[in-house]
Design a protein around this motif. Structure first.
Motif, PDB file in Angstrom:
ATOM      1  N   GLN A 203     -12.646  27.713   4.273  1.00 52.42           N
ATOM      2  CA  GLN A 203     -11.993  29.014   4.454  1.00 52.42           C
ATOM      3  C   GLN A 203     -10.475  28.871   4.417  1.00 52.42           C
ATOM      4  N   PRO A 205      -6.434  30.539   4.445  1.00 52.26           N
ATOM      5  CA  PRO A 205      -5.741  31.518   5.277  1.00 52.26           C
ATOM      6  C   PRO A 205      -5.880  32.934   4.720  1.00 52.26           C
ATOM      7  N   GLY A 206      -5.796  33.918   5.606  1.00 49.05           N
ATOM      8  CA  GLY A 206      -5.785  35.312   5.191  1.00 49.05           C
ATOM      9  C   GLY A 206      -7.132  35.968   5.047  1.00 49.05           C
ATOM     10  N   GLY A 207      -8.215  35.266   5.342  1.00 48.19           N
ATOM     11  CA  GLY A 207      -9.539  35.857   5.235  1.00 48.19           C
ATOM     12  C   GLY A 207      -9.959  36.553   6.512  1.00 48.19           C
ATOM     13  N   GLU A 208     -11.174  37.119   6.492  1.00 49.57           N
ATOM     14  CA  GLU A 208     -11.692  37.796   7.676  1.00 49.57           C
ATOM     15  C   GLU A 208     -11.977  36.813   8.805  1.00 49.57           C
ATOM     16  N   ALA A 211      -9.076  30.366   9.300  1.00 51.34           N
ATOM     17  CA  ALA A 211      -8.869  29.356   8.271  1.00 51.34           C
ATOM     18  C   ALA A 211      -9.418  28.012   8.736  1.00 51.34           C
ATOM     19  N   ASP A 236      -2.360  26.230   8.500  1.00 47.69           N
ATOM     20  CA  ASP A 236      -1.356  27.274   8.695  1.00 47.69           C
ATOM     21  C   ASP A 236      -1.368  28.283   7.540  1.00 47.69           C
ATOM     22  N   ASP A 237      -0.552  29.336   7.656  1.00 45.86           N
ATOM     23  CA  ASP A 237      -0.579  30.444   6.697  1.00 45.86           C
ATOM     24  C   ASP A 237      -0.142  30.025   5.304  1.00 45.86           C
ATOM     25  N   GLU A 238       0.619  28.951   5.198  1.00 46.35           N
ATOM     26  CA  GLU A 238       1.047  28.456   3.888  1.00 46.35           C
ATOM     27  C   GLU A 238       0.042  27.475   3.293  1.00 46.35           C
ATOM     28  N   ALA A 239      -0.997  27.135   4.062  1.00 43.62           N
ATOM     29  CA  ALA A 239      -2.055  26.221   3.625  1.00 43.62           C
ATOM     30  C   ALA A 239      -1.512  24.860   3.222  1.00 43.62           C
TER      31      ALA A 239
END
Length: 252
Positions: A203, A205-208, A211, A236-239
């Protein structure tokens, strides 16, 4: 705080769903990945429902991944009729007890099954490991908690698993399946055993759902005086790095 360095855990525990549709090529690719990830002495696996997605897939997966799912007392080579689960692997002061809820299910179903034989043998292995003074970690794919998964994804045999933990004793239960970072407890011998779930490794970042995450555990002490330090890290959000999102000393 982002974690950019490599980790060096003593042991890696994977709680199932290594593949999606359990095709032959998926199973072979996972076998290759496991060999690259670590040797069987330092890596333990239990299967999930996707690893038995179609009839016959479970046996093919177990055959291909056998070094990582066999216990200390199991045959050196895969034997189809051998009752593999539960297994026990002793690693220093730790006993890893691997259980399976992996079964083929109809379309739009992702249930698991934990039967009476496995429950009885799990309780026996837990009691045996306890008598040896080992810290007992139980691995299972489906969450052994009522309501933790929708009805079509639930584990059949919750009471049997709870009874095995209650009778045999344990210090930690690890599960997957829900793709959520979660924490529950189960009662055993007058105390509460932590039951810890983890987000899917696939998974982003940014999914339901959360991550990619990992749980790191540091175990010290001895019988009657164990300490269990738990740290959860999430992509993290930047993956591009993991960050610590939770740290706690659990009571065991």
């Amino acid at each position: 705080m982002a974690e950019t360095g490599r980790w060096s855990p003593d042991h890696l525990a994977i709680t199932g769903d290594m593949v999606n549709l359990a095709t032959g090529i998926e199973i072979r690719m996972v076998a290759d990945w496991l060999r690259q990830a670590g040797d069987a002495q330092h890596l333990s696996v239990v299967p999930g429902n996707h690893d038995a997605y179609v009839p016959g897939a479970h046996d093919k997966a177990i055959h291909a991944w056998y070094p990582y799912v066999r216990g200390d007392d199991d045959p050196d080579a895969w034997e189809k009729d051998h009752k593999l689960f539960p297994y026990i692997r002793r690693r220093g002061p730790i006993a890893i007890i691997g259980c399976s809820t992996s079964i083929a299910t109809p379309p739009f179903s992702a249930m698991g099954y934990f039967g009476s034989r496995q429950a009885r043998e799990t309780a026996q292995l837990l009691a045996q490991a306890g008598s040896e003074g080992l810290f007992r970690v139980v691995m299972i794919h489906h969450p052994p908690i009522r309501g933790a998964a929708p009805a079509y994804k639930r584990m059949v045999g919750l009471r049997r698993f709870r009874a095995a933990i209650s009778v045999g004793g344990a210090e930690l239960v690890l599960h997957g399946h829900t793709h959520l970072n979660s924490r529950y407890t189960l009662p055993s011998k007058g105390r509460e055993v932590p039951v810890i779930g983890i987000a899917s490794a696939s998974q982003g970042p940014g999914g339901e759902k959360p991550a990619t995450s990992v749980n790191l555990f540091e175990i010290e002490g001895g019988p009657g005086n164990w300490t269990l330090d738990w740290e959860r890290r999430r992509l993290d959000d930047e993956a591009d790095a993991f960050q610590t999102v939770h740290k706690e000393r659990l009571r065991v």
